[in-house]
Design a protein around this motif. Structure first.
Motif, PDB file in Angstrom:
ATOM      1  N   GLU A   1      49.139  44.108  38.224  1.00  0.00           N
ATOM      2  CA  GLU A   1      50.427  44.194  38.912  1.00  0.00           C
ATOM      3  C   GLU A   1      51.421  45.044  38.132  1.00  0.00           C
ATOM      4  OE1 GLU A   1      51.076  43.407  42.019  1.00  0.00           O
ATOM      5  OE2 GLU A   1      48.919  43.011  42.001  1.00  0.00           O
ATOM      6  N   TYR A   2      51.347  44.973  36.788  1.00  0.00           N
ATOM      7  CA  TYR A   2      52.211  45.837  35.980  1.00  0.00           C
ATOM      8  C   TYR A   2      51.856  47.303  36.208  1.00  0.00           C
ATOM      9  CZ  TYR A   2      53.412  41.538  33.463  1.00  0.00           C
ATOM     10  OH  TYR A   2      53.832  40.273  33.126  1.00  0.00           O
ATOM     11  N   LEU A   3      50.560  47.586  36.330  1.00  0.00           N
ATOM     12  CA  LEU A   3      50.124  48.958  36.617  1.00  0.00           C
ATOM     13  C   LEU A   3      50.657  49.406  37.966  1.00  0.00           C
ATOM     14  CD1 LEU A   3      48.337  51.460  35.944  1.00  0.00           C
ATOM     15  CD2 LEU A   3      46.484  50.297  37.171  1.00  0.00           C
ATOM     16  N   ARG A   4      50.547  48.543  38.977  1.00  0.00           N
ATOM     17  CA  ARG A   4      51.019  48.882  40.313  1.00  0.00           C
ATOM     18  C   ARG A   4      52.514  49.216  40.292  1.00  0.00           C
ATOM     19  NH1 ARG A   4      49.259  47.315  45.569  1.00  0.00           N
ATOM     20  NH2 ARG A   4      47.752  45.859  44.669  1.00  0.00           N
ATOM     21  N   GLU A   5      53.285  48.400  39.595  1.00  0.00           N
ATOM     22  CA  GLU A   5      54.729  48.626  39.522  1.00  0.00           C
ATOM     23  C   GLU A   5      55.054  49.899  38.747  1.00  0.00           C
ATOM     24  OE1 GLU A   5      56.417  45.120  37.866  1.00  0.00           O
ATOM     25  OE2 GLU A   5      55.738  43.813  39.494  1.00  0.00           O
ATOM     26  N   SER A   6      54.248  50.188  37.724  1.00  0.00           N
ATOM     27  CA  SER A   6      54.522  51.342  36.872  1.00  0.00           C
ATOM     28  C   SER A   6      54.216  52.663  37.560  1.00  0.00           C
ATOM     29  CB  SER A   6      53.709  51.236  35.578  1.00  0.00           C
ATOM     30  OG  SER A   6      53.890  52.377  34.769  1.00  0.00           O
ATOM     31  N   VAL A   7      53.047  52.756  38.204  1.00  0.00           N
ATOM     32  CA  VAL A   7      52.648  54.041  38.780  1.00  0.00           C
ATOM     33  C   VAL A   7      53.086  54.190  40.231  1.00  0.00           C
ATOM     34  CG1 VAL A   7      50.667  54.186  37.235  1.00  0.00           C
ATOM     35  CG2 VAL A   7      50.355  53.246  39.530  1.00  0.00           C
ATOM     36  N   GLY A   8      53.432  53.066  40.895  1.00  0.00           N
ATOM     37  CA  GLY A   8      53.855  53.139  42.289  1.00  0.00           C
ATOM     38  C   GLY A   8      52.700  52.949  43.250  1.00  0.00           C
TER      39      GLY A   8
ATOM     40  N   THR B   1      51.735  54.695  45.854  1.00  0.00           N
ATOM     41  CA  THR B   1      50.941  55.873  46.229  1.00  0.00           C
ATOM     42  C   THR B   1      49.831  56.133  45.230  1.00  0.00           C
ATOM     43  OG1 THR B   1      52.830  56.886  47.347  1.00  0.00           O
ATOM     44  CG2 THR B   1      51.018  58.336  46.715  1.00  0.00           C
ATOM     45  N   ALA B   2      50.178  56.196  43.934  1.00  0.00           N
ATOM     46  CA  ALA B   2      49.171  56.460  42.902  1.00  0.00           C
ATOM     47  C   ALA B   2      48.171  55.314  42.821  1.00  0.00           C
ATOM     48  CB  ALA B   2      49.844  56.662  41.546  1.00  0.00           C
ATOM     49  N   TYR B   3      48.663  54.086  42.946  1.00  0.00           N
ATOM     50  CA  TYR B   3      47.765  52.928  42.896  1.00  0.00           C
ATOM     51  C   TYR B   3      46.768  52.983  44.063  1.00  0.00           C
ATOM     52  CZ  TYR B   3      46.367  48.103  41.915  1.00  0.00           C
ATOM     53  OH  TYR B   3      45.657  46.972  41.582  1.00  0.00           O
TER      54      TYR B   3
ATOM     55  N   GLY C   1      32.041  47.214  45.989  1.00  0.00           N
ATOM     56  CA  GLY C   1      32.845  46.487  45.008  1.00  0.00           C
ATOM     57  C   GLY C   1      32.048  45.698  44.001  1.00  0.00           C
ATOM     58  N   ILE C   2      30.935  46.262  43.538  1.00  0.00           N
ATOM     59  CA  ILE C   2      30.073  45.526  42.611  1.00  0.00           C
ATOM     60  C   ILE C   2      30.258  45.940  41.150  1.00  0.00           C
ATOM     61  CG2 ILE C   2      28.308  45.131  44.376  1.00  0.00           C
ATOM     62  CD1 ILE C   2      26.674  47.391  43.166  1.00  0.00           C
ATOM     63  N   LEU C   3      30.994  47.036  40.900  1.00  0.00           N
ATOM     64  CA  LEU C   3      31.191  47.501  39.527  1.00  0.00           C
ATOM     65  C   LEU C   3      32.463  46.891  38.952  1.00  0.00           C
ATOM     66  CD1 LEU C   3      30.242  51.272  39.945  1.00  0.00           C
ATOM     67  CD2 LEU C   3      28.819  49.419  39.039  1.00  0.00           C
ATOM     68  N   ASN C   4      32.270  45.990  37.975  1.00  0.00           N
ATOM     69  CA  ASN C   4      33.410  45.318  37.326  1.00  0.00           C
ATOM     70  C   ASN C   4      34.389  44.816  38.381  1.00  0.00           C
ATOM     71  OD1 ASN C   4      34.317  44.417  34.913  1.00  0.00           O
ATOM     72  ND2 ASN C   4      34.887  46.407  34.093  1.00  0.00           N
ATOM     73  N   PRO C   5      33.974  43.930  39.247  1.00  0.00           N
ATOM     74  CA  PRO C   5      34.792  43.527  40.407  1.00  0.00           C
ATOM     75  C   PRO C   5      36.100  42.851  40.011  1.00  0.00           C
ATOM     76  CG  PRO C   5      32.931  42.044  40.114  1.00  0.00           C
ATOM     77  CD  PRO C   5      32.692  43.199  39.198  1.00  0.00           C
ATOM     78  N   GLY C   6      37.140  43.161  40.773  1.00  0.00           N
ATOM     79  CA  GLY C   6      38.429  42.494  40.595  1.00  0.00           C
ATOM     80  C   GLY C   6      39.342  43.110  39.570  1.00  0.00           C
ATOM     81  N   LYS C   7      38.891  44.160  38.870  1.00  0.00           N
ATOM     82  CA  LYS C   7      39.696  44.721  37.800  1.00  0.00           C
ATOM     83  C   LYS C   7      40.375  46.028  38.179  1.00  0.00           C
ATOM     84  CE  LYS C   7      37.357  42.531  33.933  1.00  0.00           C
ATOM     85  NZ  LYS C   7      36.767  42.718  32.592  1.00  0.00           N
ATOM     86  N   VAL C   8      41.419  46.330  37.467  1.00  0.00           N
ATOM     87  CA  VAL C   8      42.172  47.585  37.464  1.00  0.00           C
ATOM     88  C   VAL C   8      42.894  47.857  38.785  1.00  0.00           C
ATOM     89  CG1 VAL C   8      42.152  50.043  36.905  1.00  0.00           C
ATOM     90  CG2 VAL C   8      40.494  48.527  35.832  1.00  0.00           C
ATOM     91  N   CYS C   9      42.182  48.203  39.822  1.00  0.00           N
ATOM     92  CA  CYS C   9      42.857  48.598  41.066  1.00  0.00           C
ATOM     93  C   CYS C   9      42.094  48.126  42.290  1.00  0.00           C
ATOM     94  CB  CYS C   9      43.042  50.114  41.110  1.00  0.00           C
ATOM     95  SG  CYS C   9      41.504  51.044  40.963  1.00  0.00           S
ATOM     96  N   SER C  10      41.523  46.938  42.205  1.00  0.00           N
ATOM     97  CA  SER C  10      40.759  46.426  43.342  1.00  0.00           C
ATOM     98  C   SER C  10      41.709  45.964  44.451  1.00  0.00           C
ATOM     99  CB  SER C  10      39.887  45.252  42.894  1.00  0.00           C
ATOM    100  OG  SER C  10      40.685  44.224  42.370  1.00  0.00           O
TER     101      SER C  10
END
Length: 271
Positions: free
Chosen positions: A237-244, A246-248, A262-271
């Motif tokens: 969520e901090y990433l989403r707020e930081s980059v906006g 559109t970028a997210y 969605g099988i590679l490292n599921p749930g992380k970064v920008c899922s």
């Protein structure tokens, strides 16, 4: 692949390029009166073409704890009657011993102009090991003393480190949460911790508020919410707020192309 935290593919083969081990490396401790002066020296050091292998910063209070933990009392508390409250720790390495010491002499000149009380050259292997044992114990002592520990791993422009830390320490003091920090001053990568004991819901809420404010300040200063430890689950969520949005959304779209199920490292970064 770099930076994707295993969300875009699986590496099946790597080719490594090996480089010769340096013939020698020297560590140098630069004690300063305060964090602001210590951090202000870093851009000057980086612009001097000294090619340091590392530039670390740490404050006296955490160094004291790490020295007690390791039994290595190697960082000077005072220099000529002046109290040191912050340090820059630098490593120079290479294959030409004379050339390394020439760089060390140049570093000493820069450090003196930048306000360092002294430059302690640590060139004996046993002494160098003792110094780095203290550095490596910083997180251990933070973890040992605190029941509540929440970490951020931000990166900010080098010339904004002192401003960022001053802000975070301020909001920590206002909310009664102890802030502890150290980091890689050479690239602005900071490890900042909210530390507390007697955990209750109120203390957890105050730590979360500090984190939110700190990430907002990082964004304001042109930094990023992660310097080296990735995004994972906790920082999404901090990433989403930081980059906006559109970028997210673009990152999530790229992820969908390479990993539609969605099988590679599921749930992380920008899922």
């Amino acid at each position: 692949m770099i930076g994707s935290e295993g969300t875009l593919g699986v590496i099946t083969e790597l080719t490594l390029k090996l480089i010769p081990k340096p013939e020698m490396n020297v560590s140098l401790i630069l004690p300063f009166a305060d964090v602001e002066t210590a951090i202000a020296s870093v851009p000057k050091i980086k612009l001097a073409n000294l090619d340091p292998q590392s530039i670390e910063f740490m404050e006296r209070d955490i160094v004291v704890d790490a020295e007690e933990h390791t039994g290595n009392h190697v960082f000077p508390a005072e220099v000529d009657g002046q109290e040191a409250t912050a340090y820059i720790l630098i490593t120079l390495d290479g294959t030409d011993v004379d050339e390394i010491f020439q760089r060390a002499e140049k570093l000493a000149e820069i450090a003196d102009e930048a306000g360092a009380f002294d430059v302690l050259v640590i060139d004996q292997p046993s002494e160098r090991e003792a110094v780095w044992q203290v550095r490596d114990a910083l997180l251990t002592v933070i973890e040992h003393e605190a029941e509540l520990l929440d970490e951020m791993d931000v990166v900010v422009p080098v010339n904004r480190i002192a401003e960022f830390l001053g802000y975070v320490y301020g909001v920590g003091a206002e909310r009664g949460i102890r802030i502890r920090s150290f980091g890689h001053a050479g690239d602005g990568n900071l490890h900042v911790y909210c530390a507390g004991n007697g955990i209750d819901e109120d203390e957890l809420a105050r730590a979360a508020e500090i984190m939110k404010l700190a990430y907002e300040k990082c964004d304001e200063l042109g930094g990023l919410v992660s310097g080296e430890h990735g995004i994972g689950h906790a920082k999404k969520e901090y990433l989403r707020e930081s980059v906006g949005e559109t970028a997210y959304g673009l990152m999530a779209g790229i992820k969908q192309v390479f990993d539609p199920k969605g099988i590679l490292n599921p749930g992380k970064v920008c899922s």
